[in-house]
Scaffold this motif. Structure first.
Motif, mmCIF file in Angstrom:
data_model
loop_
_atom_site.group_PDB
_atom_site.id
_atom_site.type_symbol
_atom_site.label_atom_id
_atom_site.label_comp_id
_atom_site.label_asym_id
_atom_site.label_seq_id
_atom_site.Cartn_x
_atom_site.Cartn_y
_atom_site.Cartn_z
ATOM 1 N N ILE A 120 60.872 83.418 11.299
ATOM 2 C CA ILE A 120 59.985 83.756 12.417
ATOM 3 C C ILE A 120 59.570 82.491 13.166
ATOM 4 N N LEU A 121 59.274 81.431 12.436
ATOM 5 C CA LEU A 121 58.897 80.172 13.088
ATOM 6 C C LEU A 121 60.040 79.603 13.923
ATOM 7 N N GLN A 171 60.315 81.665 17.073
ATOM 8 C CA GLN A 171 59.226 81.314 17.987
ATOM 9 C C GLN A 171 59.493 79.968 18.658
ATOM 10 N N GLU A 172 60.026 79.019 17.902
ATOM 11 C CA GLU A 172 60.330 77.704 18.474
ATOM 12 C C GLU A 172 61.409 77.823 19.552
ATOM 13 N N ILE A 195 61.987 80.474 21.395
ATOM 14 C CA ILE A 195 61.365 81.129 22.548
ATOM 15 C C ILE A 195 60.548 80.114 23.351
ATOM 16 N N LEU A 196 59.776 79.293 22.666
ATOM 17 C CA LEU A 196 58.970 78.284 23.359
ATOM 18 C C LEU A 196 59.831 77.234 24.049
ATOM 19 N N GLN A 226 52.294 73.231 21.968
ATOM 20 C CA GLN A 226 52.577 74.328 21.045
ATOM 21 C C GLN A 226 53.863 74.066 20.262
ATOM 22 N N ARG A 227 54.876 73.578 20.967
ATOM 23 C CA ARG A 227 56.147 73.263 20.295
ATOM 24 C C ARG A 227 55.962 72.169 19.259
ATOM 25 N N LEU A 266 54.316 73.677 16.289
ATOM 26 C CA LEU A 266 55.270 74.562 15.612
ATOM 27 C C LEU A 266 56.272 73.749 14.796
#
Length: 176
Positions: free
Chosen positions: A19-20, A23-24, A26-27, A42-43, A46
């Protein structure tokens, strides 16, 4: 107990890690899209969390190895292996990233090719463990020197840092 606990810990960590990473990605977005300072922040957070999950996975793998050793199932499978690319790849893909975040530089000295009778997986573990310890105990702005060379029909891997020395009393038992 160690084996069961390790396997039970690995299952949720694997999900968290996946999941992480998603998310990375996507960011990160597309390469040509500019990132806002908030997205960059945020990146970076993460990435720190992802590295900590990777560290937890390494610790769990260590517990599994202890369990295998205790049960006589720890396998070492040596073969003629070119150890230079293993060292170069481990430093480039893993240790340099961690060193940069710690404000530490790595100086690598290795021949282009050096064949030795080793288990490539265990050799990579040795490099990672020694390198991570050197980075962890080096002061910000410090240097870690990693050198690989042949000697007396074998190889010598040396890792030197600028951190505090190991207390004299602990040196005799460090490799037990």
């Amino acid at each position: 107990f160690l084996s069961i606990a390790s396997h039970e810990l690995k299952t949720p960590l694997t999900s968290i890690y996946g999941i992480l990473q998603l998310q990375e990605r996507i960011l990160r977005g597309k390469k040509d899209e500019p990132q806002s300072p908030e997205q960059e922040k945020q990146r970076s957070y993460l990435k720190i969390v992802i590295r900590q999950v990777e560290r937890l996975n390494e610790l769990i793998d260590g517990l599994l190895d202890v369990s295998r050793i205790q049960n006589g199932r720890f396998m070492v499978e040596p073969s003629d292996t070119d150890v230079s690319p293993i060292l170069q790849e481990t430093v480039t893909s893993r240790l340099n990233v961690i060193a940069q975040e710690a404000g530490v530089r790595i100086h690598l000295d290795t021949p282009d090719q050096l064949v030795a009778w080793v288990d490539p997986v265990r050799f990579e573990e040795v490099i990672t463990n020694l390198g991570m310890n050197a980075i962890r105990f080096s002061p910000e702005g410090g240097v870690v020197w990693i050198k690989l060379r042949s000697a007396d029909g074998g190889i010598i891997l040396s890792v030197r840092d600028q951190g505090p020395s190991l207390p004299e009393a602990d040196r005799a038992r460090i490799f037990q």
